[in-house]
Write an enzyme that holds these catalytic residues in place. Sequence first.
Site, PDB file in Angstrom:
ATOM      1  N   SER A 133       6.543  -2.397  -6.751  1.00  0.00           N
ATOM      2  CA  SER A 133       6.770  -1.759  -5.721  1.00  0.00           C
ATOM      3  C   SER A 133       6.906  -2.805  -4.534  1.00  0.00           C
ATOM      4  O   SER A 133       7.871  -2.255  -3.606  1.00  0.00           O
ATOM      5  CB  SER A 133       5.466  -1.065  -5.298  1.00  0.00           C
ATOM      6  OG  SER A 133       5.232   0.142  -5.884  1.00  0.00           O
TER       7      SER A 133
ATOM      8  N   ASP B  79       8.975   7.448  -0.509  1.00  0.00           N
ATOM      9  CA  ASP B  79       7.680   6.698  -0.524  1.00  0.00           C
ATOM     10  C   ASP B  79       6.733   7.332  -0.018  1.00  0.00           C
ATOM     11  O   ASP B  79       6.757   8.684   0.271  1.00  0.00           O
ATOM     12  CB  ASP B  79       7.574   5.135   0.032  1.00  0.00           C
ATOM     13  CG  ASP B  79       6.956   4.216  -0.565  1.00  0.00           C
ATOM     14  OD1 ASP B  79       5.674   4.332  -0.679  1.00  0.00           O
ATOM     15  OD2 ASP B  79       7.467   3.337  -1.453  1.00  0.00           O
TER      16      ASP B  79
ATOM     17  N   HIS C  25       1.374   2.303   1.540  1.00  0.00           N
ATOM     18  CA  HIS C  25       2.443   1.958   0.602  1.00  0.00           C
ATOM     19  C   HIS C  25       3.930   1.888   1.235  1.00  0.00           C
ATOM     20  O   HIS C  25       4.470   1.038   1.103  1.00  0.00           O
ATOM     21  CB  HIS C  25       2.025   2.764  -0.697  1.00  0.00           C
ATOM     22  CG  HIS C  25       2.984   2.077  -2.010  1.00  0.00           C
ATOM     23  ND1 HIS C  25       4.269   2.370  -2.023  1.00  0.00           N
ATOM     24  CD2 HIS C  25       2.779   1.513  -2.910  1.00  0.00           C
ATOM     25  CE1 HIS C  25       4.989   1.859  -3.059  1.00  0.00           C
ATOM     26  NE2 HIS C  25       3.891   1.366  -3.776  1.00  0.00           N
TER      27      HIS C  25
END
Length: 767
Positions: A549, A147, A213
């Site tokens: 996600s 990620d 994220h």
Amino acid sequence: MKGNPILLILVFYSLFLLLGESRSYLANKSKNENQIYIVYMGATDSIDGSLRKDHAYVLSTVLRRNEKALVHNYKYGFSGFAARLSKNEVNLVAQQPGVVSVFPDPILKLYTTRSWDFLDLQTNAETNNTLFNSTSSSSNVVIGMLDSGIWPEAASFSDKGMGPIPPGWKGTCMASKDFNSSNCNRKIIGARYYRLDEDDDNVPGTTRDKDGHGTHTASTAAGNVVSGASYFGLAAGTTKGGSPESRLAIYKVCNMFCSGSAILAAFDDAISDGVDVLSLSLGGGPDPEPDLKTDVIAIGAFHAVERGIVVVCAAGNAGPERSTLTNDAPWILTVGATTIDREFQSNVVLGNKEVIKGQAINYSPLSKYAKYPLITGESAKKTTADLVEARQCHPNSLNKKKVKGKIVICDGISDDDYSTNNKIKTVQGMGGLGLVHITDQDGAMIRSYGDFPATVVRSKDVATLLQYANSTRNPVATILPTVTVIDSKPAPMAAFFSSKGPSYLTKNILKPDIAAPGVNILAAWTGNDTENVPKGKKPSPYNIESGTSMACPHVSGLAGSIKSRNPTWSASAIRSAIMTSATQVNNLKDPITTDLGSIATPYDYGAGEITPTESYRPGLVYETSTIDYLNFLCYIGYNTTTIKVISKTVPDNFNCPKDSTRDHISNINYPSIAISNFTGIGSVNVSRTVTNVGEEDETVYSAIVDAPSGVKVQLIPEKLQFTKSSNRISYQVIFSNLTSLKEDLFGSITWRNDKYSVRSPFVISSM
């Protein structure tokens, strides 16, 4: 490495010597006409990643330049490298023995709590389920996150109460200016970063998350139990990951985008480091002509799964159209997104005291009383503007004098791609007090608008709003600040943005595999994000995000927790346990719908919504073997020679079946069944094998078939009788008597005894 291993080592090592190291990427392409290419060379026999110098062979015919060009080399889980090459050099490399494929470095993108409590409620789990009842327990399971890095200071990543790092862990903690070795601990036991295309060669890399994220997904997968979490007071409560007892290994492969060559390098390192689960909330776009030999996630995942690693990937955010999903190779656990039973309401109160339901996050400073002038975009139209554009509040379409000091209603229903944020800029820039956006384009997903009073009203709720605004001489209203509403119904719903099946790769495997919460999920965030921070507030250590996600790490965490309780289970057994225990009903006990209102199908949610409690006790599992995956490669057109280069576990006597066709994919021992190209003439016979992992060695399972109208489904046998000496049983499913097939049809086969219910969905299509 298959074929001639010495020659392949010579080829690989020679390129290592000649190409050297380079950290320039496609972002600097203007400085160098050569481009980064990935050279994939299949499996590797190297145990420790070493390259034998005594086998060095100079490939002067391939590379005549003196400059350094090697970007990554792959040597642990599979063989190959990424290098900056000219087109001529690419053609020469592609002709070398042992090279499976050569392709440009692809650019991928990130697919961007109450959720676990909701999942427990869906399965009637007891409070304080053992899945989450302790923050001090720890396991040896390691979840690897590919990620955008991590914010290690977040409370979700404290190692308080955790035991020593698992023995045999080979990972490392790469230090940088803003990330030192002390940022790793007994929770974050590994941290690696990779040079990315947009990186400046003069700026050092770091594992620290600059985007948020990676921190969000990591805490969703394996974050600690942390009380008092909220997003500026919203969604207040306890946040926790799917496997809070698991360890985390961070592989930073993304900044603004994700480099394919870096993703392969991370797969390679993760295999060597010793992870148990890999979580990837990223991917490319839908490809009508997929090629697994150039799909970096499919390549890396294949070699990881060969070594027993569970690989979980987001399906993508390209919905609501069909055939939009990615990461659909059969060895990948592909995840779609659903909602939970929590809403963020910012309602509109009218002067006649009617209340219109709105959804958004805002910290409106307006009075709770309806006293602010209300106007539609159409009524505020500039004389020279287009009527439709004014109705939709496009730039240069509104009269500033009419907008100033008013709440503006903007229509976004009719083919309008202009976002709420853009309309806010238009209205706010003209002195407007607030915005009511009529649109279904975000489904159940909410967005944050900070201090500006803005809310989104669905089309089904606007009749009263527009009637009041258009029929009242001096209409007034107010927009209330957001409140959190729990136990909303129906939930879950399949998210409109979640990519849908069927797969372009093959319609003979049902994808996505499973669905999990991915809408408005609260989880840890970077500690320095100032976007949408209310006046007088400090940045929030948590954020609310939506996307597959967010769904993906829910399943990664669940897989890690199952692995910690069943350490000998294979990756496919864990996938099977998650899929066959899924639910297809919402909290109204009705079939799951989409958040746009239609009935959802397995193309939306696969086997269904995950059920954490039930997945620990699946009763039976479908184990998909490496031979199944090798046969799959045969069925989609690969020959035996290529497959023996790709895989390290091919038996010496393996050969592709002589009658290899795509129709045979349906016979792979998968937890779901998909039949394509069925006209209704004759019948189709598929087989499956189940393994008894329940508490009782001797037990009998009976079949329950839910078949669509016009379809006959016959099972042979109709009962499965397990004994101490026979814990694996095969059965056949015969599909027949289809009339005219005008659309894809769905059903299920459930094997049930007095303790367990093991459900497999199926889909039948004529295409």
